[in-house]
Design a protein around this motif. Structure first.
Motif, PDB file in Angstrom:
ATOM      1  N   VAL A   6       0.827  -1.205   0.000  1.00 31.15           N
ATOM      2  CA  VAL A   6       0.000   0.000   0.000  1.00 31.15           C
ATOM      3  C   VAL A   6       0.864   1.259   0.000  1.00 31.15           C
ATOM      4  CG1 VAL A   6      -1.776   1.267   1.252  1.00 31.15           C
ATOM      5  CG2 VAL A   6      -1.834  -1.218   1.190  1.00 31.15           C
ATOM      6  N   CYS A   7       1.739   1.385   0.984  1.00 31.44           N
ATOM      7  CA  CYS A   7       2.509   2.634   1.124  1.00 31.44           C
ATOM      8  C   CYS A   7       3.951   2.508   0.659  1.00 31.44           C
ATOM      9  CB  CYS A   7       2.473   3.107   2.571  1.00 31.44           C
ATOM     10  SG  CYS A   7       3.302   2.004   3.729  1.00 31.44           S
ATOM     11  N   GLY A   8       4.430   1.296   0.392  1.00 28.17           N
ATOM     12  CA  GLY A   8       5.797   1.116  -0.092  1.00 28.17           C
ATOM     13  C   GLY A   8       6.854   1.142   0.995  1.00 28.17           C
ATOM     14  N   LYS A   9       6.448   1.011   2.232  1.00 28.64           N
ATOM     15  CA  LYS A   9       7.399   1.014   3.340  1.00 28.64           C
ATOM     16  C   LYS A   9       8.296  -0.214   3.247  1.00 28.64           C
ATOM     17  CE  LYS A   9       5.908   2.522   7.262  1.00 28.64           C
ATOM     18  NZ  LYS A   9       5.247   2.605   8.572  1.00 28.64           N
ATOM     19  N   ARG A  10       9.609  -0.026   3.442  1.00 32.27           N
ATOM     20  CA  ARG A  10      10.575  -1.114   3.322  1.00 32.27           C
ATOM     21  C   ARG A  10      11.623  -0.997   4.419  1.00 32.27           C
ATOM     22  NH1 ARG A  10      12.895  -1.614  -1.860  1.00 32.27           N
ATOM     23  NH2 ARG A  10      10.886  -1.028  -2.690  1.00 32.27           N
ATOM     24  N   THR A  11      12.554  -1.929   4.449  1.00 28.34           N
ATOM     25  CA  THR A  11      13.613  -1.928   5.442  1.00 28.34           C
ATOM     26  C   THR A  11      14.514  -0.713   5.258  1.00 28.34           C
ATOM     27  OG1 THR A  11      13.597  -4.339   5.472  1.00 28.34           O
ATOM     28  CG2 THR A  11      15.522  -3.278   6.386  1.00 28.34           C
ATOM     29  N   THR A  12      14.845  -0.050   6.373  1.00 24.63           N
ATOM     30  CA  THR A  12      15.758   1.085   6.331  1.00 24.63           C
ATOM     31  C   THR A  12      17.029   0.743   7.090  1.00 24.63           C
ATOM     32  OG1 THR A  12      14.763   2.075   8.293  1.00 24.63           O
ATOM     33  CG2 THR A  12      13.919   2.795   6.175  1.00 24.63           C
ATOM     34  N   THR A  13      18.111   1.444   6.778  1.00 22.70           N
ATOM     35  CA  THR A  13      19.389   1.179   7.430  1.00 22.70           C
ATOM     36  C   THR A  13      19.876   2.425   8.137  1.00 22.70           C
ATOM     37  OG1 THR A  13      20.603   1.771   5.439  1.00 22.70           O
ATOM     38  CG2 THR A  13      20.048  -0.546   5.708  1.00 22.70           C
ATOM     39  N   GLY A  14      20.767   2.206   9.085  1.00 24.35           N
ATOM     40  CA  GLY A  14      21.352   3.307   9.832  1.00 24.35           C
ATOM     41  C   GLY A  14      22.468   2.791  10.707  1.00 24.35           C
ATOM     42  N   ASN A  15      22.833   3.573  11.702  1.00 21.19           N
ATOM     43  CA  ASN A  15      23.912   3.199  12.602  1.00 21.19           C
ATOM     44  C   ASN A  15      23.389   2.870  13.983  1.00 21.19           C
ATOM     45  OD1 ASN A  15      26.131   3.507  10.860  1.00 21.19           O
ATOM     46  ND2 ASN A  15      26.127   5.711  11.157  1.00 21.19           N
ATOM     47  N   GLN A  16      23.966   1.806  14.569  1.00 24.47           N
ATOM     48  CA  GLN A  16      23.748   1.506  15.970  1.00 24.47           C
ATOM     49  C   GLN A  16      24.904   2.170  16.706  1.00 24.47           C
ATOM     50  OE1 GLN A  16      23.178  -2.619  16.826  1.00 24.47           O
ATOM     51  NE2 GLN A  16      23.992  -2.422  18.897  1.00 24.47           N
ATOM     52  N   VAL A  17      24.593   3.058  17.641  1.00 25.91           N
ATOM     53  CA  VAL A  17      25.623   3.827  18.324  1.00 25.91           C
ATOM     54  C   VAL A  17      25.727   3.344  19.764  1.00 25.91           C
ATOM     55  CG1 VAL A  17      26.410   6.132  18.950  1.00 25.91           C
ATOM     56  CG2 VAL A  17      25.113   5.791  16.849  1.00 25.91           C
ATOM     57  N   SER A  18      26.907   2.899  20.169  1.00 26.99           N
ATOM     58  CA  SER A  18      27.124   2.402  21.523  1.00 26.99           C
ATOM     59  C   SER A  18      27.401   3.559  22.481  1.00 26.99           C
ATOM     60  CB  SER A  18      28.300   1.432  21.536  1.00 26.99           C
ATOM     61  OG  SER A  18      29.499   2.130  21.279  1.00 26.99           O
ATOM     62  N   HIS A  19      27.535   3.241  23.738  1.00 27.38           N
ATOM     63  CA  HIS A  19      27.819   4.254  24.756  1.00 27.38           C
ATOM     64  C   HIS A  19      29.165   4.932  24.507  1.00 27.38           C
ATOM     65  CE1 HIS A  19      27.777   6.248  28.616  1.00 27.38           C
ATOM     66  NE2 HIS A  19      28.936   5.704  28.934  1.00 27.38           N
ATOM     67  N   SER A  20      30.108   4.166  23.950  1.00 28.38           N
ATOM     68  CA  SER A  20      31.431   4.727  23.641  1.00 28.38           C
ATOM     69  C   SER A  20      31.480   5.334  22.242  1.00 28.38           C
ATOM     70  CB  SER A  20      32.500   3.649  23.777  1.00 28.38           C
ATOM     71  OG  SER A  20      32.235   2.592  22.880  1.00 28.38           O
ATOM     72  N   ASN A  21      30.313   5.535  21.625  1.00 27.92           N
ATOM     73  CA  ASN A  21      30.154   6.193  20.319  1.00 27.92           C
ATOM     74  C   ASN A  21      30.750   5.393  19.162  1.00 27.92           C
ATOM     75  OD1 ASN A  21      28.843   8.326  19.112  1.00 27.92           O
ATOM     76  ND2 ASN A  21      30.676   9.562  18.927  1.00 27.92           N
ATOM     77  N   ILE A  22      30.812   4.066  19.306  1.00 27.81           N
ATOM     78  CA  ILE A  22      31.220   3.200  18.199  1.00 27.81           C
ATOM     79  C   ILE A  22      29.999   2.958  17.337  1.00 27.81           C
ATOM     80  CG2 ILE A  22      32.074   0.915  17.565  1.00 27.81           C
ATOM     81  CD1 ILE A  22      33.607   0.916  20.232  1.00 27.81           C
ATOM     82  N   LYS A  23      30.141   3.132  16.037  1.00 31.67           N
ATOM     83  CA  LYS A  23      29.003   3.010  15.122  1.00 31.67           C
ATOM     84  C   LYS A  23      29.130   1.751  14.271  1.00 31.67           C
ATOM     85  CE  LYS A  23      28.638   7.989  15.026  1.00 31.67           C
ATOM     86  NZ  LYS A  23      29.741   8.196  15.977  1.00 31.67           N
ATOM     87  N   THR A  24      28.073   0.954  14.265  1.00 32.51           N
ATOM     88  CA  THR A  24      27.998  -0.228  13.412  1.00 32.51           C
ATOM     89  C   THR A  24      26.660  -0.188  12.674  1.00 32.51           C
ATOM     90  OG1 THR A  24      27.102  -1.527  15.234  1.00 32.51           O
ATOM     91  CG2 THR A  24      29.476  -1.669  14.868  1.00 32.51           C
ATOM     92  N   LYS A  25      26.630  -0.807  11.512  1.00 33.27           N
ATOM     93  CA  LYS A  25      25.418  -0.797  10.689  1.00 33.27           C
ATOM     94  C   LYS A  25      24.331  -1.661  11.310  1.00 33.27           C
ATOM     95  CE  LYS A  25      26.092   1.694   6.993  1.00 33.27           C
ATOM     96  NZ  LYS A  25      25.248   2.858   6.762  1.00 33.27           N
ATOM     97  N   ARG A  26      23.079  -1.215  11.174  1.00 34.07           N
ATOM     98  CA  ARG A  26      21.924  -1.998  11.610  1.00 34.07           C
ATOM     99  C   ARG A  26      20.756  -1.692  10.702  1.00 34.07           C
ATOM    100  NH1 ARG A  26      18.148  -0.279  16.379  1.00 34.07           N
ATOM    101  NH2 ARG A  26      16.844  -1.436  14.953  1.00 34.07           N
ATOM    102  N   THR A  27      19.682  -2.495  10.820  1.00 35.41           N
ATOM    103  CA  THR A  27      18.500  -2.305   9.983  1.00 35.41           C
ATOM    104  C   THR A  27      17.249  -2.219  10.853  1.00 35.41           C
ATOM    105  OG1 THR A  27      18.161  -4.679   9.691  1.00 35.41           O
ATOM    106  CG2 THR A  27      19.506  -3.559   8.026  1.00 35.41           C
ATOM    107  N   TRP A  28      16.262  -1.518  10.347  1.00 35.23           N
ATOM    108  CA  TRP A  28      14.935  -1.454  10.954  1.00 35.23           C
ATOM    109  C   TRP A  28      13.954  -2.048   9.959  1.00 35.23           C
ATOM    110  CZ3 TRP A  28      18.370   2.527  11.612  1.00 35.23           C
ATOM    111  CH2 TRP A  28      18.620   2.927  12.916  1.00 35.23           C
ATOM    112  N   SER A  29      13.238  -3.081  10.375  1.00 32.25           N
ATOM    113  CA  SER A  29      12.270  -3.730   9.505  1.00 32.25           C
ATOM    114  C   SER A  29      10.863  -3.251   9.849  1.00 32.25           C
ATOM    115  CB  SER A  29      12.328  -5.241   9.668  1.00 32.25           C
ATOM    116  OG  SER A  29      13.597  -5.717   9.294  1.00 32.25           O
TER     117      SER A  29
END
Length: 62
Positions: A6-29
């Motif tokens: 209907v709306c075309g919503k799909r998986t998005t990506t971004g960064n998972q940021v830890s307390h020490s500000n380390i960034k790793t890739k993650r997805t939101w489904s």
């Protein structure tokens, strides 16, 4: 990868940021459900997000 029919919503990506500000890739489904809907006058099974189901953008087939 499934997409809301209907709306075309799909998986998005971004960064998972830890307390020490380390960034790793993650997805939101999106919360997709395989439901029977009326599409072009015929009942069909399709993936629809729960936001579209709740707001009434889709007519469910019984």
């Amino acid at each position: 990868m499934a997409v809301c029919s209907v709306c075309g919503k799909r998986t998005t990506t971004g960064n998972q940021v830890s307390h020490s500000n380390i960034k790793t890739k993650r997805t939101w489904s999106p919360n997709l459900q395989r439901v029977k809907i009326i599409l072009n006058g015929t009942p069909q099974k399709a993936y629809v997000c729960t936001r579209c189901l709740r707001s009434g953008k889709v007519q469910r087939a019984v």
